[in-house]
Scaffold this motif. Sequence first.
Motif, short mmCIF file in Angstrom:
data_model
loop_
_atom_site.label_atom_id
_atom_site.label_comp_id
_atom_site.label_asym_id
_atom_site.label_seq_id
_atom_site.Cartn_x
_atom_site.Cartn_y
_atom_site.Cartn_z
N GLU A 199 -8.12 -11.27 12.36
CA GLU A 199 -8.92 -10.04 12.46
C GLU A 199 -8.45 -9.04 11.41
N ASP A 200 -9.40 -8.26 10.92
CA ASP A 200 -9.07 -7.22 9.94
C ASP A 200 -8.59 -5.97 10.68
N TYR A 201 -7.29 -5.73 10.64
CA TYR A 201 -6.72 -4.55 11.28
C TYR A 201 -6.81 -3.35 10.34
N PRO A 202 -6.80 -2.15 10.91
CA PRO A 202 -6.80 -0.94 10.06
C PRO A 202 -5.55 -0.87 9.20
N ILE A 203 -5.69 -0.32 8.02
CA ILE A 203 -4.57 -0.11 7.12
C ILE A 203 -4.17 1.35 7.20
N ILE A 204 -2.90 1.60 7.48
CA ILE A 204 -2.38 2.96 7.62
C ILE A 204 -1.59 3.28 6.36
N LEU A 205 -2.02 4.30 5.62
CA LEU A 205 -1.37 4.69 4.36
C LEU A 205 -0.93 6.14 4.46
N ASP A 206 0.38 6.35 4.51
CA ASP A 206 0.93 7.70 4.65
C ASP A 206 1.61 8.09 3.34
N GLU A 207 0.89 8.83 2.50
CA GLU A 207 1.39 9.24 1.19
C GLU A 207 1.89 8.04 0.40
N THR A 208 1.15 6.94 0.49
CA THR A 208 1.57 5.69 -0.12
C THR A 208 1.49 5.72 -1.64
N PHE A 209 0.55 6.49 -2.18
CA PHE A 209 0.26 6.44 -3.62
C PHE A 209 0.92 7.56 -4.40
N ALA A 210 2.07 8.01 -3.94
CA ALA A 210 2.75 9.12 -4.62
C ALA A 210 3.14 8.74 -6.04
N TYR A 211 3.49 7.46 -6.29
CA TYR A 211 3.91 7.03 -7.63
C TYR A 211 2.74 6.51 -8.47
N TYR A 212 1.53 6.55 -7.93
CA TYR A 212 0.38 6.03 -8.66
C TYR A 212 -0.17 7.13 -9.58
N ASP A 213 -0.45 6.75 -10.80
CA ASP A 213 -1.18 7.68 -11.65
C ASP A 213 -2.66 7.57 -11.30
N ASP A 214 -3.49 8.34 -11.95
CA ASP A 214 -4.91 8.38 -11.61
C ASP A 214 -5.56 7.03 -11.82
N THR A 215 -5.16 6.32 -12.85
CA THR A 215 -5.78 5.00 -13.11
C THR A 215 -5.41 4.02 -12.01
N ARG A 216 -4.11 3.96 -11.67
CA ARG A 216 -3.69 3.06 -10.60
C ARG A 216 -4.36 3.44 -9.29
#
Length: 508
Positions: free
Chosen positions: A451-468
């Motif tokens: 089953e597809d469970y919800p994905i919980i993202l808590d400030e996960t992309f802090a190191y991502y630049d805009d492109t990433r």
Amino acid sequence: MKLRELKLKNFGKFHDKSIQLQDGINVICGENESGKTTIHTFIKAMLFGLERGRGRASAKDTFSRYEPWEFGNYYSGELRFQSNEKDFCLQRNFDKYSKSVKLYCETDGEELSPEDGDLEMVLDGLTASSYENTLCIGQLHTATNQALAAELKNYATGYYMTGDSDIDVSAARAELLEKKKEADREAREMLQRKERKRETLEQEAAHIWRDIHYMDSELKEVELELQYRDVDEVEEEPPEEVPTSRWRVHPLEIVAIIGACILLLCVLPGPWNSLVTTVVIVLGIIYIWNRMKVGKRKAKTEEVTEELDVGEELISTEKLQWKKEQLTNMCKEKQIEYENLQESLRELDHMNMDYREVDRKREALILAISRLDMLTLEMQKQMEQVLNRKASAVIEKLTDGRYSRLVIDDSLHMHVWHENQQIAVEQLSQGTLEQIYFALRMAVADLLYAEDYPIILDETFAYYDDTRLERAMAWLAESGRQVLLFTCHHRERDLLKKMNIAYADIRL
């Protein structure tokens, strides 16, 4: 699975806070200390419970950290979700004095029993550990731990061998090892009992052998004594009989006394002749009396001595014959007893049926463990291929083809291929490393759960630049999963608007 409503009745800073969630991406935005992490923690606590620590650790544990600021005795919440096209309502009271959990199926009105495993069944085996290692990603927490590696190994063996990923192969192996330990202990105890029995039998046999040796020596002495007596009776000549006088006082002695008296009367002058003759007569009478008395006593003594000698000789021979017979019988009994002990010792030299059965059981368990390990290794290799394929597809999307192949071993050590060159992930930038761990988590979630469970993202992309970040948003939208994205920034919402990706905007 889709989360529909989070109702924080009393949890941390929130009181009667209700949050409605939609399919797709839900952006939960708020300033620092607005309660994003509290909501994130609430979801996990509702799904898997929240236990209070013990001792000093309880002062800083999650339970104490999120106790209600107000109405402390009503530490509770409610979660509505959809699973397998059915709507459920999960209610929990976390308070230590009135702790409870209830689960209802709102579609058909059935009340389920979390205590009997109904919640785990609805969640399809999702555990707190796998939830934290796959679906729930916090800031600076994208890396996984070894618990996920163990779960993947268990999943691989159970699924590829039986088609059922719920089979706990690790538990099965642990049970086999425990049974092998029991069999080893049982075999060891049997051998110890055998050795103790052998020592006892050998000691008894040694005592009996000494008794046999002693009695045999004594029997030989008795037989030799009897043999000597038989030879003496045959070879010894009877002694010549010495004639014994029938007189106790000889007549000549009496005649001599009378002659002496007559001679004294004739020769000596009177009156001395009468006096001397009278003295001689008295002395003669005394002598005769003593001779008669001593002779009688001597005859009686000789008679008694002769009778005693004959009796003692007869009694000694009978005793020796009886002793010989007794010793012979006792020797036979001891010999039989000794032979029985020797037979018992010979039987001990051959493993008994019980030990052979335990030994066969041990060999079977060793073979089963070895076979299970071999199959586990084979299945893990197959699982690694599937996981590598899934993770490579994700990383290729996130890096726009720069890294198209991600290789993961059984301990979740990873490296990527770039232009036919293998590169360890530790050599990459923090941003790329975050993407790789994100790809790993998404690939594992896709592998472990039907089953597809919800994905919980808590400030996960802090190191991502805009492109990433743009590539990550595109992948999340294409995945079709429900996403709860907690952030204190506006760039995720701005980027989603720019990309024309629908999302639910939730402000705290």
